[in-house]
Design an enzyme around this catalytic site. Structure first.
Site, mmCIF file in Angstrom:
data_model
loop_
_atom_site.group_PDB
_atom_site.id
_atom_site.type_symbol
_atom_site.label_atom_id
_atom_site.label_comp_id
_atom_site.label_asym_id
_atom_site.label_seq_id
_atom_site.Cartn_x
_atom_site.Cartn_y
_atom_site.Cartn_z
ATOM 1 N N TYR A 137 9.119 19.080 4.682
ATOM 2 C CA TYR A 137 9.503 19.354 3.303
ATOM 3 C C TYR A 137 10.182 20.709 3.087
ATOM 4 C CZ TYR A 137 7.609 15.246 0.987
ATOM 5 O OH TYR A 137 7.403 13.962 0.532
ATOM 6 N N LYS A 183 0.382 12.355 14.116
ATOM 7 C CA LYS A 183 1.093 11.433 14.997
ATOM 8 C C LYS A 183 1.323 12.156 16.323
ATOM 9 C CE LYS A 183 3.132 7.555 15.836
ATOM 10 N NZ LYS A 183 2.352 6.387 16.261
ATOM 11 N N ASP A 215 -0.312 5.705 11.693
ATOM 12 C CA ASP A 215 0.002 4.268 11.608
ATOM 13 C C ASP A 215 -1.283 3.442 11.537
ATOM 14 O OD1 ASP A 215 -0.510 5.105 14.244
ATOM 15 O OD2 ASP A 215 1.038 3.853 15.159
ATOM 16 N N ASP A 239 2.129 12.331 1.422
ATOM 17 C CA ASP A 239 2.938 11.726 0.352
ATOM 18 C C ASP A 239 2.842 10.207 0.442
ATOM 19 O OD1 ASP A 239 4.908 11.530 -1.718
ATOM 20 O OD2 ASP A 239 6.384 11.055 -0.166
ATOM 21 N N ASP A 243 0.580 7.225 -2.124
ATOM 22 C CA ASP A 243 1.047 6.024 -2.834
ATOM 23 C C ASP A 243 0.318 4.776 -2.317
ATOM 24 O OD1 ASP A 243 2.903 7.743 -4.098
ATOM 25 O OD2 ASP A 243 4.473 6.223 -4.070
HETATM 26 C C1 IPM Z 1 5.299 13.363 -4.903
HETATM 27 C C2 IPM Z 1 6.783 13.059 -4.904
HETATM 28 C C3 IPM Z 1 7.587 14.233 -4.355
HETATM 29 C C4 IPM Z 1 7.125 14.475 -2.929
HETATM 30 C C5 IPM Z 1 9.121 14.030 -4.417
HETATM 31 C C6 IPM Z 1 9.601 13.783 -5.834
HETATM 32 C C7 IPM Z 1 9.875 15.181 -3.827
HETATM 33 O O1 IPM Z 1 7.013 11.889 -4.175
HETATM 34 O O2 IPM Z 1 4.899 14.330 -5.577
HETATM 35 O O3 IPM Z 1 4.533 12.621 -4.309
HETATM 36 O O4 IPM Z 1 7.624 13.842 -1.992
HETATM 37 O O5 IPM Z 1 6.237 15.315 -2.754
HETATM 38 MN MN MN Z 2 5.220 10.836 -3.582
#
Ligand code: IPM
Ligand code: MN
Ligand code: NAD
Length: 343
Positions: A137, A183, A215, A239, A243
């Site tokens: 990042y 990883k 993974d 990240d 999700d």
């Molecule tokens: C998050 C988002 C950000 C990240 C993006 C928008 C840069 O996906 O906060 O999870 O990858 O950290």
């Molecule tokens: Mn994200």
């Protein structure tokens, strides 16, 4: 009126302003009930401001956020009119990096049994500690002809402090297992994660320290999420896994997150983005923003207000007042009103 806490608000793009403005009265109500007064300071930064002025986050605003507020409450940054996402790099990633908010704290909790797509019906309750200042990042790298080189930064100090934060939080919250994910079998640079994890784990006797390649962890999180308590990992994997975690418990409309550096003002934002297809329709789920507000109360020293907010979300879910992303027909503002009523 004297405020106990000054909170900067960057509502941002897409559904950001909708969920933030819906959440603020709910948070104010929870605060008032505990005798706390919040002062909200709205800042204009985001895609509209950037397109109008070419300004992403000016230096004076950065200094204000660093020195003069108790927390930053952010909606989402991301807009199709800014395809390079350069304003997000300055505002969102910029604040994480420049304020050195090295802990991205992302809880994954099942708040109503019908929200999980899994059949097991077991409790899901784990927290991701995502390293928030390094990894891929930093944007370091270069292009050589047709070769695009991205550098992944893993420093001894950076890896140590996020792993330590995960163990310390586990210890103070009665958790008995910390899972580190990397990883290292394919990425030699991840050896530092393995070495650091072993060393720090040895200081935390009584906590089961286990490792999973990312993974395999992704697979296991779907098959047996109930066995995980605390997961610590790098910026990119954190990240993605956050999700995935959100998907296990109702989706991004419910996923909260805090960017922290102990002793400093934090940045609080839902896990979700600006959801451009939903923007302006009035149906974005404000619960993620409200639960993010609960994390902010926790950090500001008002855990009872945080508990009330989480309780209100649970009651509202149980009452079936839900936005379409979680199977309901309610609007953003109807959900916000129901949350305030439950308080
Ligand atoms: C998050 C988002 C950000 C990240 C993006 C928008 C840069 O996906 O906060 O999870 O990858 O950290
Ligand atoms: Mn994200
Ligand atoms: P997204 O989180 O915006 O949306 C992904 C999916 O989740 C979509 O189907 C969306 O409709 C749904 N969703 C998200 N939040 C919701 C909510 N509150 N209520 C109901 N449904 C919701 O992710 P994306 O589509 O990959 O990204 C859109 C933009 O947001 C991009 O520019 C991205 O970079 C940005 N983004 C910003 C942040 C942030 O500011 N913290 C986080 C993630 C993505």
């Amino acid at each position: 009126m004297k405020h106990d806490h000054k909170i900067a608000v960057i509502a941002g793009d897409g559904i950001g302003p909708e969920v933030i403005e819906a959440a603020i009265p709910v948070l104010d109500r929870a605060a008032t009930q505990h005798g706390v007064a919040l002062g909200w300071e709205r800042l204009p930064y985001g895609a509209d401001h950037y397109l109008k002025t070419k300004e992403t986050l000016p230096e004076h605003a950065f200094r204000y956020l660093r020195d003069d507020v108790d927390a930053v409450f952010l909606g989402a940054i991301g807009d199709p009119r800014v395809p390079g996402n350069e304003h997000a790099r300055d505002i969102l990633l910029g604040l994480r990096f420049k304020l050195d908010l090295y802990i991205n704290f992302r809880p994954v909790r099942l708040l109503h049994p019908d929200l999980t797509p899994l059949r097991s019906g077991k409790m899901i309750d784990f927290t991701i500690f995502r390293e928030n200042t390094e990894g891929v990042y930093t944007g370091k790298g270069r292009t050589e002809g047709e070769t695009y080189i991205a550098e992944e930064i893993n420093t001894a100090r950076g890896v140590d402090r996020i792993i330590r934060a995960a163990f310390q939080w586990a210890r103070t919250h009665g958790k008995t297992r910390v899972t580190m994910s990397d990883k290292a079998n394919a990425v030699p640079a991840h050896r530092i994660w393995q070495e650091t994890f072993r060393r720090v784990a040895a200081e935390f006797t009584g906590i089961d320290a286990e490792h999973r390649y990312v993974d395999a962890l992704a697979m296991e999180l779907v098959r047996e999420p109930e066995r995980f308590q605390v997961i610590v990992t790098n910026n990119l994997y954190g990240d993605i896994l956050s999700d995935l975690g959100a998907g296990l418990v109702g989706g991004l409309g419910l996923a909260a997150s805090a960017n922290l550096h102990p002793g400093r003002a934090g940045l609080f934002e839902p896990v979700h983005g600006s959801a451009p297809p939903l923007a302006g329709k009035g149906i974005a789920n404000p619960m993620a923003a409200v639960l993010t507000g609960a994390l902010m109360f926790e950090q500001l020293g008002h855990p009872e207000a945080a508990r009330d907010l989480e309780g209100a979300v649970k009651q509202t879910l149980a009452a079936g007042v839900r936005t379409p992303d979680i199977g309901g027909k309610a609007t953003t503002s109807q959900v916000a009103k129901a949350l305030a009523r439950e308080l």
